[in-house]
Scaffold this motif. Structure first.
Motif, PDB file in Angstrom:
ATOM      1  N   GLY A   1       0.852  -1.189   0.000  1.00  0.00           N
ATOM      2  CA  GLY A   1       0.000   0.000   0.000  1.00  0.00           C
ATOM      3  C   GLY A   1       0.879   1.226   0.000  1.00  0.00           C
TER       4      GLY A   1
ATOM      5  N   GLY B   1      -3.731  -9.323   0.124  1.00  0.00           N
ATOM      6  CA  GLY B   1      -4.348  -8.069  -0.307  1.00  0.00           C
ATOM      7  C   GLY B   1      -3.601  -7.480  -1.488  1.00  0.00           C
ATOM      8  N   PRO B   2      -3.774  -6.191  -1.738  1.00  0.00           N
ATOM      9  CA  PRO B   2      -3.088  -5.573  -2.875  1.00  0.00           C
ATOM     10  C   PRO B   2      -1.583  -5.569  -2.639  1.00  0.00           C
ATOM     11  CG  PRO B   2      -4.831  -4.136  -1.998  1.00  0.00           C
ATOM     12  CD  PRO B   2      -4.640  -5.256  -1.022  1.00  0.00           C
TER      13      PRO B   2
ATOM     14  N   LEU C   1      -1.632  -5.698  -7.993  1.00  0.00           N
ATOM     15  CA  LEU C   1      -2.698  -6.667  -8.119  1.00  0.00           C
ATOM     16  C   LEU C   1      -3.008  -7.260  -6.754  1.00  0.00           C
ATOM     17  CD1 LEU C   1      -1.770 -10.007  -9.806  1.00  0.00           C
ATOM     18  CD2 LEU C   1      -0.098  -8.534  -8.812  1.00  0.00           C
ATOM     19  N   ARG C   2      -4.048  -8.052  -6.738  1.00  0.00           N
ATOM     20  CA  ARG C   2      -4.522  -8.606  -5.488  1.00  0.00           C
ATOM     21  C   ARG C   2      -3.998 -10.030  -5.379  1.00  0.00           C
ATOM     22  NH1 ARG C   2      -8.406 -11.579  -4.397  1.00  0.00           N
ATOM     23  NH2 ARG C   2      -9.449 -11.535  -2.393  1.00  0.00           N
TER      24      ARG C   2
END
Lengths: 183, 157
Positions: free
Chosen positions: B113, B137-138, B155-156
């Motif tokens: 993040g 998660g991302p 991307l996730r």
């Protein structure tokens, strides 16, 4: 606005986020992801948009870019889930948020209780419309109203079929509201 | 439903428009964008890096690979490409294995993040790197080779 954001204008970025977040959120909701997955898709979409900012050639298509990216991430989530739970009931995906928002609670307190009731019923009736209509209307109701190009990118349907589908779905919803209202 | 064809600008069309607007207001009240997500998107502006080269996702086993019968926990295979440089990544429950091609050493950060920074990984002279923390998660990878900075598309996991 996209160009200003590329040039490092944080205010322009803020305007983009505020203007386009409801569209991205509507795509997530249209695909009925769980809250956790939906939040991650939303974030991934914006993170990637920030990366691509300087490479977006047609700034007026930023909404369609965001909608399309969000859609593809949603489809990946659904694919990943299908792979993990091949035999499971697909309805586990069907988890609408039942938590009442502060705004909703506030509405309850307002005098216009019957108006609130209509809004809530409208929301419930959406689920009975069938998947195509529910998806279309969820994206259509983003604010500000998305363009047909953006809706097309959000749902992977042809621009030309959106108008007729919109009409059919809105009238189906209206019919359901009228029927229930008369009971 | 009545048989009106809904001419543009006709009364049926007008009522459709009203209902659409009513739905829009309902969505704003009953299903608004969560405030913390708007905040995350605002902070994402910091991810806009002009000096880094973007490595685009060109292969994702989740989308591009045929499922193998009987294998339900196949690792996620990803390929990113920036010009002549490719980054292959395999994500498993145990972590992450990757290789940079053409082979070269690099320092690699796993981003989670706008604010997160974990201890960087090191790619050996053959371009191989591993992490024992699976991304969740991302996520994105930022690779510093001798010559440049490359960032993979978010991307996730």
């Amino acid at each position: 606005m996209v160009q200003s954001a590329v040039d490092g204008d944080a205010a322009a970025w803020k305007a983009l986020v505020e203007g386009m977040s409801p569209l991205v959120w509507s795509v997530v909701r249209a695909h009925r992801l769980s809250d956790a997955d939906g939040h991650e898709v939303f974030q991934t979409t914006w993170f990637r948009f920030a990366q691509h900012l300087g490479r977006i050639r047609e700034p007026d298509k930023a909404g369609a870019w965001l909608a399309s990216t969000a859609r593809h991430e949603c489809l990946k989530v659904l694919k990943g889930l299908a792979r993990l739970t091949l035999t499971d009931d697909p309805r586990v995906l069907d988890r609408a948020s039942e938590d009442r928002t502060p705004e909703e609670t506030l509405i309850d307190l307002e005098e216009a209780a019957d108006r609130a009731e209509r809004v809530r019923r409208l929301w419930q009736e959406l689920d009975g419309l069938g998947e195509r209509c529910r998806q279309l209307l969820r994206v259509l109701m983003a604010s500000p109203p998305p363009s047909y190009g953006e809706i097309s990118a959000a749902l992977g349907i042809a621009v030309g079929s959106i108008g007729p589908l919109r009409q059919r779905c809105l009238r189906r919803l209206r019919a359901r509201m009228d029927t229930r209202g008369a009971v | 439903m009545n048989g009106d064809d809904g001419m543009p600008g006709g009364p049926e069309e007008f009522v459709d428009g009203l209902l659409e607007e009513e739905l829009r207001q309902a969505a704003a009240v009953l299903d608004p964008v969560p405030a913390e997500l708007v905040q995350a998107a605002l902070e994402a502006f910091a991810l806009h890096e002009l000096d880094a080269r973007l490595a685009e996702l060109t292969f994702d086993s989740l989308v591009d690979a045929l499922p193998i019968r009987g294998v339900t926990d196949a690792p996620r295979m990803l390929t990113f490409r920036a010009g002549e440089t490719t980054v292959d990544v395999e994500v498993t429950e145990d972590g992450l294995i990757g290789q940079l091609l053409p082979p070269q050493p690099a320092r690699i950060e796993v981003l989670g993040g706008p604010q997160t920074a974990r201890a960087p990984l090191t790619a050996d002279p053959l371009g191989r790197f591993t992490s024992t923390t699976p991304p969740s998660g991302p996520f994105a990878l930022r690779l510093r080779t001798g010559a440049e900075v490359i960032v993979t598309e978010w991307l996730r996991a």
